[in-house]
Enzyme design. Structure first.
Site, PDB file in Angstrom:
ATOM      1  N   TYR A 220       0.840  -1.210   0.000  1.00  0.00           N
ATOM      2  CA  TYR A 220       0.000   0.000   0.000  1.00  0.00           C
ATOM      3  C   TYR A 220       0.867   1.248   0.000  1.00  0.00           C
ATOM      4  CZ  TYR A 220      -5.024  -0.223   0.066  1.00  0.00           C
ATOM      5  OH  TYR A 220      -6.320  -0.298  -0.328  1.00  0.00           O
TER       6      TYR A 220
ATOM      7  N   LYS B  81      -2.806   0.849 -24.805  1.00  0.00           N
ATOM      8  CA  LYS B  81      -3.213   0.767 -26.213  1.00  0.00           C
ATOM      9  C   LYS B  81      -1.948   0.855 -27.084  1.00  0.00           C
ATOM     10  CE  LYS B  81      -7.907   2.419 -25.351  1.00  0.00           C
ATOM     11  NZ  LYS B  81      -8.034   3.017 -24.018  1.00  0.00           N
TER      12      LYS B  81
ATOM     13  N   THR C 247      -4.482   6.355 -21.489  1.00  0.00           N
ATOM     14  CA  THR C 247      -4.300   5.002 -20.979  1.00  0.00           C
ATOM     15  C   THR C 247      -2.891   4.580 -21.362  1.00  0.00           C
ATOM     16  OG1 THR C 247      -5.205   4.089 -23.027  1.00  0.00           O
ATOM     17  CG2 THR C 247      -6.738   4.357 -21.196  1.00  0.00           C
TER      18      THR C 247
ATOM     19  N   ASP D 173      -7.250  13.923 -24.620  1.00  0.00           N
ATOM     20  CA  ASP D 173      -7.285  12.511 -24.244  1.00  0.00           C
ATOM     21  C   ASP D 173      -6.600  11.729 -25.367  1.00  0.00           C
ATOM     22  OD1 ASP D 173      -7.839   9.878 -23.791  1.00  0.00           O
ATOM     23  OD2 ASP D 173      -9.940  10.174 -23.239  1.00  0.00           O
TER      24      ASP D 173
ATOM     25  N   ARG E 292      -2.432  -2.386 -18.260  1.00  0.00           N
ATOM     26  CA  ARG E 292      -3.685  -1.630 -18.144  1.00  0.00           C
ATOM     27  C   ARG E 292      -3.508  -0.588 -17.050  1.00  0.00           C
ATOM     28  NH1 ARG E 292      -6.851  -4.341 -21.383  1.00  0.00           N
ATOM     29  NH2 ARG E 292      -8.379  -2.695 -21.194  1.00  0.00           N
TER      30      ARG E 292
ATOM     31  N   GLU F 279      -0.499   4.861  -0.369  1.00  0.00           N
ATOM     32  CA  GLU F 279      -1.284   6.102  -0.525  1.00  0.00           C
ATOM     33  C   GLU F 279      -0.376   7.323  -0.407  1.00  0.00           C
ATOM     34  OE1 GLU F 279      -4.556   6.079   2.204  1.00  0.00           O
ATOM     35  OE2 GLU F 279      -5.690   4.656   0.998  1.00  0.00           O
TER      36      GLU F 279
HETATM   37  C1  LIG Z   1     -10.106   7.921 -25.710  1.00  0.00           C
HETATM   38  C2  LIG Z   1     -10.318   7.051 -24.511  1.00  0.00           C
HETATM   39  N1  LIG Z   1     -10.312   7.602 -23.291  1.00  0.00           N
HETATM   40  C3  LIG Z   1     -10.505   6.861 -22.185  1.00  0.00           C
HETATM   41  C4  LIG Z   1     -10.716   5.519 -22.262  1.00  0.00           C
HETATM   42  C5  LIG Z   1     -11.016   4.763 -21.016  1.00  0.00           C
HETATM   43  O1  LIG Z   1     -10.059   3.860 -20.665  1.00  0.00           O
HETATM   44  P1  LIG Z   1     -10.394   2.625 -19.724  1.00  0.00           P
HETATM   45  O2  LIG Z   1     -11.143   1.644 -20.546  1.00  0.00           O
HETATM   46  O3  LIG Z   1      -9.033   2.176 -19.321  1.00  0.00           O
HETATM   47  O4  LIG Z   1     -11.191   3.138 -18.560  1.00  0.00           O
HETATM   48  C6  LIG Z   1     -10.713   4.892 -23.511  1.00  0.00           C
HETATM   49  C7  LIG Z   1     -10.930   3.440 -23.603  1.00  0.00           C
HETATM   50  O5  LIG Z   1     -11.259   2.876 -24.586  1.00  0.00           O
HETATM   51  C8  LIG Z   1     -10.527   5.683 -24.664  1.00  0.00           C
HETATM   52  O6  LIG Z   1     -10.560   5.153 -25.892  1.00  0.00           O
END
Ligand SMILES: Cc1ncc(COP(=O)(O)O)c(C=O)c1O
Length: 419
Positions: A53, A228, A225, A199, A234, A55
């Site tokens: 842990y 990908k 993320t 994002d 993950r 935090e």
């Molecule tokens: C552009 C985008 N943002 C956020 C996410 C969310 O990620 P997670 O599935 O890890 O929560 C995704 C997932 O497909 C995504 O394509």
């Protein structure tokens, strides 16, 4: 076999994991959001770091015994800063959705307005879609793409921003086959004094490898993320240039939304970032895009209707209406033929989200296996054969034959990380 090995303790789960490994090895994985991590990333993920842990943040924790974890998290942060060229990185978000929620927590109050891309146009649930907490607890306004071009309409984005004065604007998404114009989004965000969040979940690996422009210098905050195109475990990261934004993000992640970080994931993110900083990764990112273009060309030449007419990145979105079949039956038949895709809504889709008109495909995984343009053309031909047979209502023989041919191909291109 060791007495306490997974095989001995839980043979049922052990066998299912082996079955999934065989399935991944034997399938041409065309899911745009997936990849094969390296053995090194897998090894880091399955370690004793899961026992700890932590935090807080390095040097400021609420539990003792952080001598090692602090070093690991600091290395992950420093590598993220170097790979993406940012001043601040937070490597603790559990995944992409919590990372995006942390952005709301950092800069908005419930009821405040967010401008994001609508889900059916390629945005993510967390960009303010109605079924997501972000669409229920905030006031979402949505932009889309132009019907004639399939591309984001920046005039519409600006008009919506001026009309609704959002506090937060999201750019980037989950089914966008074209380059994101970060400078244009930044100009609009500046005009209405909104925080601009990029994002880059889908394109992070392309950005790290120099195959897509970077949002750094344009977006106030960046979320991604790590699993990908970036080819890590993950997980997720949040990045910022200014101290002020970084402080707000850190507080939002912990203690705002999360407890202890997943230290085994943090270590694996550090490993993936080390891999992403190598020259081979630049070549990988470039090949992902070349492969997507080759696959798009093959499919277009066979009468597939590609949203926006093609791709600039790793991803292709297709409307199967002209082929006379829905996305779901097509994806199911393709999966049985060893070609793994996902069915997906297309812009202005008239069908339901669970039975949409399109499929989405991508090249990150096949490129990780070492496949190139010649294999992409073969995959495009197989997809055409299967989809055409499904439309005719007589696909069984074609599915069986293609599956055999797919197995021959996958045997020649072993996937990273699999034994
Ligand atoms: C552009 C985008 N943002 C956020 C996410 C969310 O990620 P997670 O599935 O890890 O929560 C995704 C997932 O497909 C995504 O394509």
């Amino acid at each position: 076999m060791a007495e306490n090995s997974l095989n001995a303790v839980d043979p049922e789960i052990a066998e299912l994991i082996r079955a999934e490994e065989r399935r991944q090895a034997d399938t041409v994985k065309l899911i745009a959001s997936e990849n094969y991590v390296s053995k090194a990333v897998l090894e880091a993920t399955g370690t004793v770091l899961t026992n700890k842990y932590s935090e807080g943040y390095p040097g400021k924790r609420y539990y003792e015994g952080q001598q090692v974890i602090d070093q690991i998290e600091t290395i992950a942060i420093e590598r993220a800063k170097a790979v993406f060229g940012v001043n601040h990185a937070n490597v603790q978000p559990y995944s992409g959705s919590p990372a995006n929620l942390a952005i709301y927590m950092a800069f908005l109050k419930p009821g405040d307005t967010v401008l994001g891309m609508g889900l059916p146009f390629g945005g993510h649930l967390t960009h303010g879609w109605s079924v997501s907490a972000t669409g229920k607890w905030f006031n979402p306004v949505r932009y889309g793409v132009r019907k004639d071009t399939g591309r984001i309409d920046m005039d519409e984005v600006r008009a919506l921003a001026l009309e609704h004065r959002p506090k937060l604007i999201f750019c980037g998404g989950t089914a966008i086959p074209r380059t994101i114009d970060f400078p244009a989004f930044a100009e609009i965000a500046r005009e209405v004094d909104a925080v601009l969040a990029a994002d880059i979940a889908h394109i992070a690996g392309l950005i790290a490898g120099g195959a897509h422009p970077s949002p750094v210098g344009y977006a106030d905050v960046i979320s991604t993320t790590t699993h990908k195109t970036l080819r890590g475990p993950r997980g997720a990261m949040l990045m910022a240039t200014s101290d002020e934004h970084a402080t707000a993000l850190n507080k939002a992640v912990f203690p705002g939304l999360q407890g202890g970080p997943h230290n085994h994931t943090t270590a694996a993110i550090a490993v993936a970032l080390r891999e992403a900083s190598q020259p081979e990764f630049k070549a990988y990112a470039a090949q992902v895009v070349k492969n997507a273009k080759a696959l798009a060309e093959e499919l277009a030449s066979r009468g597939f209707d590609l949203v926006s007419g093609g791709t600039d990145n790793h991803l292709i979105l297709m409307d199967l209406t002209p082929k006379g079949v829905g996305g779901k039956p097509a994806a199911q038949a393709l999966d049985r033929a060893g070609l793994e895709t996902n069915y997906n809504a297309v812009p202005f889709d008239t069908r339901k989200p669970f039975d949409p008109s399109g499929i989405r495909i991508g090249t990150p995984s096949v490129t990780s296996r070492g496949m190139g343009e010649a294999e992409m053309r073969q995959i495009g031909a197989w997809m055409d054969e299967v989809v055409t047979a499904v439309a005719k209502g007589d696909a069984e023989d074609v599915i069986a034959r293609v599956h055999n041919e797919v197995s021959e191909l996958t045997a020649k291109f072993p996937a990273p990380g699999l034994s």
